[in-house]
Design a protein around this motif. Structure first.
Motif, mmCIF file in Angstrom:
data_model
loop_
_atom_site.group_PDB
_atom_site.id
_atom_site.type_symbol
_atom_site.label_atom_id
_atom_site.label_comp_id
_atom_site.label_asym_id
_atom_site.label_seq_id
_atom_site.Cartn_x
_atom_site.Cartn_y
_atom_site.Cartn_z
ATOM 1 N N HIS A 248 -8.063 -4.619 1.506
ATOM 2 C CA HIS A 248 -8.453 -3.574 -0.337
ATOM 3 C C HIS A 248 -6.743 -3.434 -0.533
ATOM 4 O O HIS A 248 -6.796 -3.630 -1.529
ATOM 5 C CB HIS A 248 -8.776 -2.784 0.106
ATOM 6 N N ASP A 249 -6.082 -2.990 0.188
ATOM 7 C CA ASP A 249 -4.745 -2.306 -0.319
ATOM 8 C C ASP A 249 -4.142 -3.066 -0.555
ATOM 9 O O ASP A 249 -3.241 -3.071 -2.220
ATOM 10 C CB ASP A 249 -4.259 -0.964 0.759
ATOM 11 N N ILE A 250 -4.078 -4.662 0.226
ATOM 12 C CA ILE A 250 -2.617 -5.342 -0.346
ATOM 13 C C ILE A 250 -3.249 -6.580 -0.984
ATOM 14 O O ILE A 250 -2.792 -7.171 -1.957
ATOM 15 C CB ILE A 250 -2.537 -6.508 1.112
ATOM 16 N N LYS A 251 -4.030 -6.512 -1.242
ATOM 17 C CA LYS A 251 -5.232 -7.827 -2.301
ATOM 18 C C LYS A 251 -5.534 -6.932 -3.713
ATOM 19 O O LYS A 251 -4.691 -8.105 -4.942
ATOM 20 C CB LYS A 251 -7.150 -6.928 -2.433
ATOM 21 N N THR A 256 -2.031 -8.128 -8.752
ATOM 22 C CA THR A 256 -1.666 -8.611 -10.247
ATOM 23 C C THR A 256 -0.140 -9.202 -9.759
ATOM 24 O O THR A 256 -0.194 -9.481 -11.279
ATOM 25 C CB THR A 256 -1.098 -6.649 -9.328
ATOM 26 N N ILE A 257 0.511 -9.308 -8.927
ATOM 27 C CA ILE A 257 1.131 -10.409 -8.869
ATOM 28 C C ILE A 257 1.219 -11.898 -9.467
ATOM 29 O O ILE A 257 1.819 -12.613 -9.771
ATOM 30 C CB ILE A 257 2.149 -10.376 -6.957
ATOM 31 N N LYS A 258 -0.025 -12.519 -8.584
ATOM 32 C CA LYS A 258 -0.777 -13.899 -8.934
ATOM 33 C C LYS A 258 -0.804 -13.586 -10.648
ATOM 34 O O LYS A 258 -0.114 -14.843 -11.057
ATOM 35 C CB LYS A 258 -1.830 -13.818 -8.072
ATOM 36 N N SER A 259 -1.638 -12.826 -10.927
ATOM 37 C CA SER A 259 -1.498 -13.363 -12.674
ATOM 38 C C SER A 259 -0.667 -13.127 -12.920
ATOM 39 O O SER A 259 -0.802 -13.611 -14.336
ATOM 40 C CB SER A 259 -2.374 -11.445 -12.792
ATOM 41 N N ALA A 285 5.113 -6.179 -5.543
ATOM 42 C CA ALA A 285 5.870 -6.639 -3.557
ATOM 43 C C ALA A 285 6.537 -5.630 -3.382
ATOM 44 O O ALA A 285 6.369 -5.262 -1.995
ATOM 45 C CB ALA A 285 7.064 -7.919 -4.905
ATOM 46 N N ASP A 286 6.900 -4.422 -3.708
ATOM 47 C CA ASP A 286 7.416 -2.799 -3.251
ATOM 48 C C ASP A 286 6.251 -1.899 -1.799
ATOM 49 O O ASP A 286 6.473 -2.620 -1.173
ATOM 50 C CB ASP A 286 8.075 -1.871 -4.220
ATOM 51 N N ARG A 287 5.879 -2.609 -3.045
ATOM 52 C CA ARG A 287 4.049 -1.494 -2.376
ATOM 53 C C ARG A 287 3.640 -2.660 -1.912
ATOM 54 O O ARG A 287 3.258 -2.060 0.044
ATOM 55 C CB ARG A 287 3.373 -1.452 -3.818
ATOM 56 N N VAL A 288 3.684 -3.572 -1.402
ATOM 57 C CA VAL A 288 2.939 -5.147 -0.620
ATOM 58 C C VAL A 288 4.052 -4.756 1.110
ATOM 59 O O VAL A 288 3.109 -4.600 2.083
ATOM 60 C CB VAL A 288 2.395 -6.291 -0.722
ATOM 61 N N ASN A 289 5.030 -4.494 0.934
ATOM 62 C CA ASN A 289 6.409 -4.635 1.420
ATOM 63 C C ASN A 289 6.200 -3.195 2.185
ATOM 64 O O ASN A 289 6.160 -3.184 3.714
ATOM 65 C CB ASN A 289 7.573 -4.523 0.832
ATOM 66 N N ASP A 294 4.869 -0.002 6.992
ATOM 67 C CA ASP A 294 3.881 1.149 7.240
ATOM 68 C C ASP A 294 3.568 0.818 8.490
ATOM 69 O O ASP A 294 3.289 1.273 9.846
ATOM 70 C CB ASP A 294 3.390 2.037 6.476
ATOM 71 N N LEU A 295 2.206 -0.585 8.574
ATOM 72 C CA LEU A 295 1.198 -0.933 9.400
ATOM 73 C C LEU A 295 1.984 -1.372 10.717
ATOM 74 O O LEU A 295 1.853 -0.897 11.591
ATOM 75 C CB LEU A 295 0.567 -1.965 9.056
ATOM 76 N N PHE A 296 2.837 -1.846 10.314
ATOM 77 C CA PHE A 296 4.055 -2.191 11.690
ATOM 78 C C PHE A 296 4.172 -1.484 12.169
ATOM 79 O O PHE A 296 4.461 -0.876 14.155
ATOM 80 C CB PHE A 296 5.119 -3.146 11.902
ATOM 81 N N THR A 297 5.412 -0.311 11.651
ATOM 82 C CA THR A 297 5.523 0.890 11.991
ATOM 83 C C THR A 297 4.235 1.657 13.286
ATOM 84 O O THR A 297 4.381 2.526 14.409
ATOM 85 C CB THR A 297 5.986 1.946 11.669
ATOM 86 N N LEU A 298 3.807 2.429 12.674
ATOM 87 C CA LEU A 298 1.596 2.364 12.815
ATOM 88 C C LEU A 298 1.515 1.873 14.791
ATOM 89 O O LEU A 298 1.360 2.664 15.593
ATOM 90 C CB LEU A 298 0.895 2.719 12.463
#
Length: 458
Positions: A248-251, A256-259, A285-289, A294-298
């Motif tokens: 959901h957070d990535i979508k 937005t980036i796509k549009s 893009a920074d947010r997706v990154n 964060d997910l990788f760290t967790l």
């Protein structure tokens, strides 16, 4: 009232004593019966085939022996038969020394058509072999060198004693089987059921403390297995929920980036808004990154096998560096930053990169969710108990909702009731908690004197 359990070892010892006592009583009873039956023993009576010898070795009378079918053989110094009294029923005329020894140790001779009791007697210069038909007596035994007694003792009593002892052995075997084998079979069966995947497995309760202890350990094991299974199921559920939240957070930023990219490629954006569009794309893009980082760290922190690289570092100096780096950003957003640190530096063993992330996450959390206050406090002091140093990050915002205080350290839980895609990733406190755990530390939340307080102890 707690039930006291007996020791199986003591029970087996007591049972051994009881069974041994019973066996001894049985033997005593046997000999009492034997004494009763042998009360009529005959010794040196006229009806008994007694043989009298003179001092020089001559036989006084042989009629008593001959009258019952027995006979006497006189031997010379070479063990040759030189004279026979009565009717000899064997063919032996000369005896070897080994034969005489055997006849002296085994009085019953069974090598002939009829069994005989044989006795060796030496009187003066003479040697004699005396033979009695075995069917004339039940038991014959020697009382002295020239004295014999016979009795009508019943062999059935002896057989009864043997059967009694055999029954006692069987009884002991059954008792031991009931006391040890059955409990062990029950425990083994319970373990097999657990291994087969059965969850609620109960085994019979035994009063012996050794088996009661094993049973208690078995029940604890099954309970822990159930708890571990429930915990794993909860982890799986949280992981699935985390993936849903992450998608959901990535979508949203990806959409937005796509549009925006499509609008730019079709030249649909006025020239004066181009910078805004490019800036928005970079921000999203920074947010997706940041989400992926964060997910990788967790995931790394949650891995049991992952170990942080520790070094002996100046914890106080590290905090000063973090506060210096973030001071301007915090004050520019209208917050007063109060810092309380002793002059003495605190040193800990840890990974400076991850511990820096802990302090930054707590500062970001205090700044992001403090909507009603304007104060942020950072306090460093000596810890109590097993810990060396305590770090507290406080803000004067409203208390975090109690309904999420128990889950705030889980992934994608935020301090606001409504989730917003422009907020944090929802992984900050979860990552902070995992990092602190990897350093064998403690992270706690409390609301004290109008301040939300997150305390880290290392």
């Amino acid at each position: 009232m707690k039930k006291r359990h007996k020791s199986i070892f003591k029970e087996l010892i007591m049972s051994y004593i009881v069974f041994t006592t019973i066996a001894l009583i049985g033997i005593v009873v046997f000999f009492v019966i034997a004494l009763i039956q042998t009360a009529g023993e005959k010794a040196y009576e006229e009806s008994y085939p007694y043989i009298a010898f003179e001092e020089n070795g001559n036989i006084v009378d042989t009629k008593a022996v001959e009258s019952i079918g027995g006979w006497i053989e006189q031997l010379d110094e070479n063990n040759d038969v030189i004279e026979i009294f009565g009717k000899k029923q064997t063919e032996t005329k000369k005896y070897a020394e080994e034969e005489l020894l055997d006849m002296m140790s085994q009085t019953l001779m069974s090598n002939y058509e009829q069994d005989f009791y044989s006795f060796y007697h030496k009187q003066g210069d003479y040697k004699y072999l005396i033979f009695y038909p075995a069917d004339k007596f039940n038991v014959i035994y020697s009382v002295g060198s020239d004295e014999m007694v016979y009795t009508d003792f019943n062999k059935g009593v002896l057989l009864g004693l043997v059967l009694f002892l055999l029954l006692e052995v069987v009884a002991v075997s059954v008792f031991v089987t009931r006391k040890i084998t059955k409990p062990m079979e029950a425990l083994s069966g319970g373990m097999e059921r657990v291994a087969a995947g059965e969850e609620e497995v109960d085994i019979p309760i035994y009063r012996e403390k050794e088996f009661a202890g094993i049973q208690s350990a078995f029940q604890n094991m099954t309970r822990q297995l159930q708890e571990q299974k429930a915990e794993k199921e909860e982890i799986i559920r949280r992981r699935q929920q985390m993936l849903l939240e992450l998608s959901h957070d990535i979508k949203t930023p990806v959409s937005t980036i796509k549009s925006y990219a499509y609008a730019l490629s079709e030249h649909m954006v006025p020239e004066e808004q181009l910078t805004k569009y490019y800036t928005t794309i970079a921000t999203k893009a920074d947010r997706v990154n940041q989400l992926t980082v964060d997910l990788f760290t967790l995931l790394k922190m949650e891995s049991e096998g992952y170990q942080v690289e520790q070094s002996h570092l100046n914890f106080s100096e590290m905090i000063r560096t973090v506060l210096t780096t973030n001071y301007e950003e915090i004050t520019n957003e209208g917050f007063d930053l109060d810092i309380e640190m002793p002059e003495e530096d605190f040193f800990v063993d840890g990974d400076e990169r991850y511990l820096t992330r802990v302090v930054e996450n707590l500062l970001f959390n205090a700044k992001k969710y403090n909507k009603t206050g304007h104060q942020i406090k950072v306090e460093v002091a000596a810890a109590t108990g097993d810990y060396k140093v305590s770090l507290k990050v406080k803000d004067d915002g409203i208390e975090i909702d109690k309904e999420i205080q128990d889950t705030m350290f889980l992934a994608f839980v935020r301090g606001e009731k409504s989730r917003k895609s422009d907020g944090g990733t929802g992984l900050g406190l979860a990552i902070t908690k995992q990092i602190v755990d990897k350093h064998n530390g403690q992270l706690q939340y409390s609301y004290q004197d109008g301040f939300n307080c997150f305390e880290v102890q290392l």
